[in-house]
Enzyme design. Structure first.
Site, PDB file in Angstrom:
ATOM      1  N   ASP A  66      34.949 -17.641  27.908  1.00  0.00           N
ATOM      2  CA  ASP A  66      34.596 -16.262  28.482  1.00  0.00           C
ATOM      3  C   ASP A  66      35.664 -15.261  28.456  1.00  0.00           C
ATOM      4  OD1 ASP A  66      35.162 -16.942  32.192  1.00  0.00           O
ATOM      5  OD2 ASP A  66      36.245 -17.279  30.281  1.00  0.00           O
ATOM      6  N   HIS A 188      41.959 -26.885  21.410  1.00  0.00           N
ATOM      7  CA  HIS A 188      42.022 -25.572  21.945  1.00  0.00           C
ATOM      8  C   HIS A 188      43.419 -24.832  21.733  1.00  0.00           C
ATOM      9  CE1 HIS A 188      41.749 -21.910  24.374  1.00  0.00           C
ATOM     10  NE2 HIS A 188      40.207 -21.967  24.065  1.00  0.00           N
TER      11      HIS A 188
END
Length: 223
Positions: A66, A188
């Protein structure tokens, strides 16, 4: 919403804008606005990924979770921040891997608009966030919308490279036809996980090799 979207995307997204989940998203954002909540990015940048990278030109998809939730950072492109804003830690690690992988000097800017304009769709799974509250809009309908976007890219195009970093992004693999597209997975780039397989993944050279083999222009990764 004050929406700016490039023309080829408008046609592709029109059926999604007519779905119930999109009415839900719009209603939620209007409610938050009425309550004077601060939402990032600002309205005209919510669909910036679709404005900067025409559907017809999408060659690579980099999926984020996000938008940045601190003031001045979010600009509607995953991992990107405006010129003059210090690159956040995950982006710093992306630059470190680019340096190791292809020898690219570490840039001074965190603005990835040049990537977007070469066909790199910098897509967050949720397109808005409440200030200082990460993942605060992850359940308002954006996930349904962006899942449909990923499905549409998979169905309507071929030879796209999907860079899926971290468990969250890798869950989207089920939406992608791996017989038509290249899926590259790694940890990540966050400082919490980059040493578990993001560093050394060579995704940037691998992406360009695949694009070249499929008669597409490679990406100039210098922002």
């Amino acid at each position: 919403m004050d929406v700016k979207i490039e023309e080829s995307w408008k046609k592709i997204l029109a059926p999604l804008f007519a779905k119930p989940y999109f009415s839900q998203i719009t209603a939620h954002l209007k409610t938050e606005k009425a309550l004077n909540s601060i939402i990032y990015p600002k309205g005209n940048l919510i669909f910036n990924a679709f404005e900067q990278t025409p559907f017809d030109e999408v060659k690579v998809v980099i999926l984020g979770q996000d938008p940045y939730h601190n003031p001045g950072q979010a600009m509607g492109l995953s991992f990107s921040v405006p010129d003059g804003v210090k690159p956040p830690p995950s982006l710093v690690n992306i630059y470190k891997e680019l340096n190791k992988d292809i020898g690219m000097p570490i840039p001074n800017t965190g603005n990835l608009t040049k990537w977007a304009q070469q066909g790199v769709l910098l897509l967050n799974a949720a397109l808005t966030v409440r200030a200082n509250e990460p993942a605060s809009h992850s359940k308002i309908g954006w996930m349904d919308f962006t899942n449909d976007v990923i499905r549409l890219i998979s169905e309507e195009k071929k030879g796209v490279v999907f860079l899926l970093w971290g468990n969250f992004a890798q869950q989207k693999q089920v939406l992608i036809d791996a017989t038509k597209h290249k899926i590259l997975k790694a940890a990540h780039p966050s400082p919490l996980s980059a040493h578990n397989g993001f560093f050394g993944c060579k995704h940037f050279s691998s992406t360009n090799l695949y694009l070249t083999q499929n008669n597409k222009h490679p990406i100039n990764w210098m922002p």
